[in-house]
Scaffold this active site. Structure first.
Site, PDB file in Angstrom:
ATOM      1  N   CYS B   2      -0.683   4.996   4.069  1.00  0.00           N
ATOM      2  CA  CYS B   2       0.422   4.143   4.493  1.00  0.00           C
ATOM      3  C   CYS B   2       1.429   4.091   3.338  1.00  0.00           C
ATOM      4  O   CYS B   2       1.106   4.467   2.214  1.00  0.00           O
ATOM      5  CB  CYS B   2      -0.042   2.719   4.771  1.00  0.00           C
ATOM      6  N   GLY B   3       2.597   3.620   3.624  1.00  0.00           N
ATOM      7  CA  GLY B   3       3.583   3.417   2.566  1.00  0.00           C
ATOM      8  C   GLY B   3       3.907   1.939   2.453  1.00  0.00           C
ATOM      9  O   GLY B   3       4.037   1.257   3.468  1.00  0.00           O
TER      10      GLY B   3
END
Lengths: 227, 299
Positions: B2-3
């Protein structure tokens, strides 16, 4: 000198240029600008060329390098010079985790600090870090040398094979089967040569050597608790 | 993968540009999370005796104007409702519990995405670029903002499973990683009165912090306890009404970069998300240490 502006060209175009025989035969010096933390910059080079990367680089910069001299004038992200075969990679700033991972040869110089797992599973590369290294550095290191002019984090040299580790500062803890060893003349000479090639001035007598106790090379039931 | 991204302003210099500075940060993290995206923005505080909620209605059986009037007359308080696409920010001169109870009795299909004095949470399934544009992120103002681009692993790709998660007043959390003890911890927290909307592991982390803060912990103490009680991989960015925190687990295999100038603190999974910020070339840039948290709070 050829200048490649990554605001104008993609990393793929840059790397293709650096792999194209005609280009690298006629142009031995390259300058890369506007990196903006992009990944995979100057990866897979196989030529005696010089590449200066201005700005911070993202993941895997200078990975798989062979022969080339690559300098990052900034920080480098995860896996800088991973699986390098030969040549020189220099990072002027800090490097993130897994710098020089699995690298077989060449010299990696980090003028700032390196993050966790520096030199993980290294297989012959020489790594010189002017600052500190993070935890689990040199994990399962097989061959080559790691020089740390600052401090080392937890579990240095865990499950180490034959890497020579030299640390000037404090070591938070040693990993399984990594022990302190005597500095004999041959090691003083080796360390001096490594520092010289990295262009770093340090007092070699201030360093401590660490290496493998060679107790975990092959499975012994007595060691089961160490796994 | 994920970011996560966050931007915390240390003074008012960039408050009018918060959304515009943050939008490219979020969009740059699309490679790390194309499934859904969201952000929690802090600003436009309501007065002491008011509450602010971000609401979403899956059924769309009413107009928000109707709801505004209804709450105002039935609870006998001032209400202001601002609609942003399919989400409404409701401000009411009332208590959080009163408004929540009324909503659950009259409009059970309405979800409360956030509640507090300052926080607004906007999140959706889809590409970060589309979501940013849909909610007009670039025009938003405020003091701090944290965001997330999700590549789902632990639960389904739904709006409910999107980050940020908020389980307490003005508190929110975004997470990159996976927790391994979230089921047991969720049960324990439920017994202690924390409610959860999803089966998501990251929501448990948000719930844990809410629980610690309710126990009287400071943010620092809550994070110290979290390091002991949360098991798994995590890089968290956490927002409170006046604070901003970043924390990594002891293994630290989930990436994080911090940058600080006189004007702001910025956090991202990767440096490239910070590259568009003003003055980033001169900023102090570093990788947060394992098993360590960093807190900034406005006094």
């Amino acid at each position: 000198m050829i200048t490649v502006d990554l605001a104008q060209k993609t990393v793929r175009e840059l790397n293709q240029s650096l792999h194209t025989e005609n280009n690298i035969e006629t142009h031995r010096e390259w300058r890369v600008e506007n990196t903006k933390g992009g990944h995979n910059i100057a990866v897979g080079l196989d030529a005696d060329i010089k590449v200066d990367i201005h700005g911070h680089a993202g993941y895997f910069c200078a990975g798989m390098n062979k022969t080339a001299k690559i300098t990052v004038h900034g920080n480098a992200g995860q896996g800088v010079a991973e699986n390098m075969m030969s040549g020189v990679v220099r990072v002027k700033g800090d490097a993130s985790q897994a710098a020089g991972a699995t690298a077989h040869g060449g010299l990696l110089v980090i003028e700032g600090n390196a993050g966790a797992r520096c030199g993980i599973s290294m297989k012959g590369v020489d790594i010189v870090v002017k600052g500190d290294v993070g935890h689990m550095s040199c994990f399962m290191g097989q061959s080559g040398s790691l020089v740390v002019c600052g401090d080392a984090g937890e579990a240095l040299g865990d499950s180490l094979y034959e890497v020579h580790i030299y640390v000037k500062g404090k070591v938070k803890s040693l990993g399984a089967d990594c022990i302190k060893k005597d500095m004999r003349d041959e090691h003083v000479k080796e360390l001096q040569a490594l520092l010289d090639s990295a262009g770093i001035e340090e007092d070699v007598t201030a360093f401590t050597r660490y290496g493998s106790a060679r107790e975990l090379y092959t499975f012994k039931v007595d060691n089961a608790s160490a796994y | 993968m994920c970011g996560i991204v966050g931007l915390y302003l240390k003074n008012d210099r960039f408050e009018n540009d918060l959304g515009a500075l943050f939008e490219p940060m979020l969009i740059t993290m699309t490679d790390r999370g194309p499934d859904s995206a969201g952000f929690a923005i802090y600003g436009d505080d309501v007065p002491d005796n008011w509450v602010k909620l971000t609401l979403k209605d899956a059924d769309n059986t009413h107009t928000w104007a109707e709801l505004e009037q209804q709450i105002s007359s039935e609870l006998g308080c001032d209400v202001q409702c601002t609609v942003n696409v399919n989400v409404a920010v409701l401000k009411a001169q009332s208590q959080e519990d009163t408004v929540r109870t009324w909503l659950s009795q009259h409009y059970p299909s309405i979800q409360v995405l956030s509640a507090g004095k300052s926080i607004e949470i906007l999140k959706e399934v889809g590409l970060p670029e589309v979501i940013a544009s849909k909610f007009n992120l670039s025009a938003m103002k405020g003091s701090h903002i944290i965001g997330h681009t999700r590549m789902a692993t632990e639960s389904a790709v739904t709006m409910e499973g999107s980050h940020p998660f908020s389980t307490g007043s003005d508190l929110c959390l975004v997470h990159n990683g996976s927790l391994s003890n979230h089921n047991r911890l969720r049960d324990k927290l439920k017994r202690d009165g924390i409610s959860f909307e999803t089966e998501n592991d990251s929501e448990v982390a948000a719930g844990y912090l809410t629980w610690r803060l309710k126990q009287g912990d400071s943010l620092k103490e809550a994070l110290e306890n979290a390091l002991n009680d949360l098991d798994g991989f995590f890089t968290f960015t956490i927002g409170t009404k006046d604070g901003f925190a970043v924390m990594r687990d002891p293994i630290a295999c989930k990436p994080a970069v911090l940058a600080e100038t006189e004007d702001y603190v910025a956090m991202a999974s990767e440096y490239q998300a910070l590259a568009s910020l003003p003055g980033i070339e001169q900023a102090k840039v570093w990788e947060p240490e394992p098993a360590t948290f960093y807190i900034w709070e406005r006094k």
